[in-house]
Design a protein around this motif. Structure first.
Motif, short mmCIF file in Angstrom:
data_model
loop_
_atom_site.label_atom_id
_atom_site.label_comp_id
_atom_site.label_asym_id
_atom_site.label_seq_id
_atom_site.Cartn_x
_atom_site.Cartn_y
_atom_site.Cartn_z
N ARG A 178 0.54 -1.33 0.04
CA ARG A 178 -0.16 0.01 0.17
C ARG A 178 0.97 1.36 0.07
O ARG A 178 0.37 2.14 -0.32
CB ARG A 178 -0.94 0.01 1.33
CG ARG A 178 -2.09 -1.03 1.24
CD ARG A 178 -3.24 -0.37 0.14
NE ARG A 178 -3.90 0.71 0.58
CZ ARG A 178 -4.67 0.74 1.28
NH1 ARG A 178 -5.65 -0.39 1.72
NH2 ARG A 178 -5.18 1.95 1.67
N GLU A 179 2.07 1.06 0.44
CA GLU A 179 2.98 2.35 0.42
C GLU A 179 4.26 2.37 -0.51
O GLU A 179 5.20 3.04 -0.23
CB GLU A 179 3.72 2.36 1.86
CG GLU A 179 2.46 2.51 2.95
CD GLU A 179 1.74 3.98 2.94
OE1 GLU A 179 2.15 4.91 2.41
OE2 GLU A 179 0.64 3.85 3.41
N ASP A 180 3.89 1.44 -1.60
CA ASP A 180 5.05 1.35 -2.51
C ASP A 180 5.28 2.68 -3.20
O ASP A 180 4.53 3.14 -3.55
CB ASP A 180 4.52 0.16 -3.79
CG ASP A 180 5.41 -0.04 -4.70
OD1 ASP A 180 6.66 -0.95 -4.16
OD2 ASP A 180 5.86 0.60 -5.46
N GLU A 181 6.56 3.08 -3.04
CA GLU A 181 7.03 4.35 -3.39
C GLU A 181 6.94 4.72 -4.91
O GLU A 181 6.54 5.56 -5.42
CB GLU A 181 8.32 4.74 -2.85
CG GLU A 181 8.22 5.01 -1.25
CD GLU A 181 9.46 5.56 -0.62
OE1 GLU A 181 10.55 5.27 -1.24
OE2 GLU A 181 9.52 5.93 0.54
N GLU A 182 7.42 3.42 -5.50
CA GLU A 182 7.62 3.65 -6.99
C GLU A 182 5.90 3.77 -7.64
O GLU A 182 5.71 4.51 -8.51
CB GLU A 182 8.11 2.32 -7.42
CG GLU A 182 8.14 2.47 -9.13
CD GLU A 182 8.68 1.03 -9.83
OE1 GLU A 182 9.12 1.18 -10.91
OE2 GLU A 182 8.75 0.06 -9.11
N ALA A 183 5.15 3.12 -6.93
CA ALA A 183 3.53 3.28 -7.40
C ALA A 183 3.02 4.51 -7.36
O ALA A 183 2.50 5.25 -7.97
CB ALA A 183 2.99 2.12 -6.71
N LEU A 184 3.54 5.26 -6.04
CA LEU A 184 3.08 6.64 -5.69
C LEU A 184 3.46 7.35 -6.70
O LEU A 184 2.87 8.55 -6.86
CB LEU A 184 3.52 6.65 -4.13
CG LEU A 184 2.66 5.75 -3.11
CD1 LEU A 184 3.21 6.20 -1.77
CD2 LEU A 184 1.31 5.90 -3.04
#
Length: 489
Positions: free
Chosen positions: A309-315
């Motif tokens: 939920r906190e994946d930085e690449e996705a954000l």
């Protein structure tokens, strides 16, 4: 007739308060008394009339105290036992800097005198000593450090000659050290100095000689989002050089990339319209952001898993999409994005992937049909589907080639099927109306497709009505019509 001596000019009946304070300052050799006299002088120099009457001797005497106290600090750094006696000298240094800081305010004459006495170079060396010698732990050392930077900022404000001297003495070492210093005020003041000194030529120094300074400005803003000077450096200078931004992006963490993208968005949405120079830079930024979104769009699917939920690449990919939406809303930037190879296809594929992911299992992409009037701020993809449909609509605006691509890739049914009420995607229906309008404008094939979908029961009649559309049969042909009255804008 002989000219009056300097001494009689300073202490005679016509002497002003600054000169009187100066005489008292010269008469006292006791550090405690000197501190009191400096505080009195600092107060006087807050007023413009006193600043304008200050003589060169005022700054020479301040320089003498500053030099002597600086020497004591240097000796103390070499002999740990002397550190306990250092506080008074640090207070004197801070007060000297306060006097000089005040003297420079709206007073180019004083700035020039200070420059000619090399007080800029002296102060840079002293500030450099403070940041190097971490053995000094007194609060007074930090105060002197801050006051020194404030003085340097005032010394070069609006004064190109002084800026050249400071840049020569301070670049890059002082900026590198201060921008990463563990004190917010030190970082703020160093950003102030950097912004004041920057121009097109010095900006090239950041690009060619030491890009790390630009990197640390972005990092400083990411840590301290209310840092106005860092914001101005990025917005007014760094964003004007696409090559620098591209190189920076590669060195930033994902969170810092998000910060940089947010600053791009803020520039686009700012009160001031983009200049021709800004527009030229953002044409390059638009292509860069589009390429990065194409590289990273699949990472968004990681957010369907609770573990990611906190994946930085996705954000980061989510913020790339947001930036593309704002860029494609700019008439000057839109044509380049409409023609960008594969961008429309990527947006449609992303919409299809996330749409299917939300239906397969209960996750962040699943439609939230309850109407609460606000969306779940803990949902990392809140608004993501709205952004996708908005981008697709923008890319199809008066662009027959892209309208036809959406038809060929079965994008129209996908858009219609994605537009149920969803609290996690505010204004989803409104953006769908916009996208369908752009897809069907002067495009009979797309109009006929939607009409046939409704006739076969594949399109939700209620949804079409919400969009302000209806299907009519005339002369054995189905046509899609707007139920809304024509309006301007």
């Amino acid at each position: 007739m002989a000219a009056p001596s300097e001494e009689s000019d300073r202490v005679g009946p016509s002497s002003g308060p600054v000169e009187t304070a100066l005489v008292a300052l010269e008469a006292d050799s006791d550090p405690g008394k000197q501190l009191e006299r400096l505080q009195e002088l600092m107060g006087l120099l807050r007023e413009q009339r006193h600043r304008e009457t200050a003589s060169k001797q005022v700054f020479q005497d301040i320089q003498q105290i500053l030099t002597k106290s600086s020497h004591e600090v240097e000796l103390a750094c070499q002999e740990a036992g002397r550190l306990v006696c250092l506080d008074r000298h640090l207070q004197l240094i801070a007060e000297c800097f306060r006097c000089l800081r005040n003297a420079c305010v709206q007073c180019p004459g004083n700035q020039g005198t200070i420059r000619d006495l090399d007080l800029i170079g002296t102060s840079v060396k002293l500030v450099d000593l403070f940041r190097k010698r971490n053995v000094i732990k007194q609060e007074s050392q930090l105060t002197a450090f801050r006051c020194g930077l404030q003085f340097l900022g005032n010394a070069v404000a609006g004064n190109e000659a002084s800026q050249r001297i400071l840049w020569k003495d301070a670049f890059p070492d002082l900026f590198l050290a201060c921008l990463s210093y563990p004190d917010e005020k030190i970082v703020t003041y160093s950003c102030m100095i950097l912004f004041t000194c920057l121009n097109s030529e010095r900006l090239k120094d950041l690009q060619s000689r030491n890009m790390t300074i630009a990197l640390r400005v972005v990092q400083a803003y990411e840590k301290q989002a209310d840092a106005e000077w860092a914001f101005l450096i990025i917005s007014d200078y760094l964003l004007k050089i696409p090559e620098l931004v591209n190189s920076l992006y590669a060195k930033l963490s994902h969170q810092e990339r998000v910060t940089l993208l947010e600053l791009m968005i803020a520039k686009l949405l700012g009160d001031e319209p983009l200049t021709s120079e800004d527009t030229a830079a953002f044409l390059s930024h638009a292509g860069f952001v589009a390429s990065k979104f194409k590289e990273n769009y699949k990472s968004v699917l990681k957010l369907a898993s609770v573990r990611h939920r906190e994946d930085e690449e996705a954000l980061t990919a989510i913020r790339l999409l947001h930036a593309l939406c704002e860029m494609s809303a700019n008439c000057d930037l839109l044509p380049s994005l409409q023609a960008f190879p594969g961008l429309l296809e990527t947006a449609l594929e992303t919409l299809q992937m996330t749409h299917l992911a939300g239906r397969q299992t209960l996750n962040v992409f699943t439609t939230s049909p309850c109407v609460r009037g606000h969306w779940d701020i803990s949902n990392p993809v809140a608004g993501f589907k709205s952004h996708l449909i908005r981008l697709i609509g923008n890319l199809c605006y008066k662009d027959r080639n892209n309208q036809d691509k959406v038809y060929q890739l079965d994008g129209i049914p996908l858009i219609l099927d994605s537009c149920s009420i969803d609290d996690n995607n505010p204004f989803l229906n409104q953006w769908a109306v916009y996208a369908i309008r752009n897809l069907t404008e002067q495009n009979k094939r797309n109009q006929e497709l939607i009409a046939k979908m409704e006739n076969r029961g594949l399109a939700d009649t209620a949804l079409l009505k919400k969009m302000g559309l209806e299907v009519k049969q005339q002369d054995r042909k189905l046509t899609l019509r707007s139920t809304r009255k024509a309006s301007g804008g």
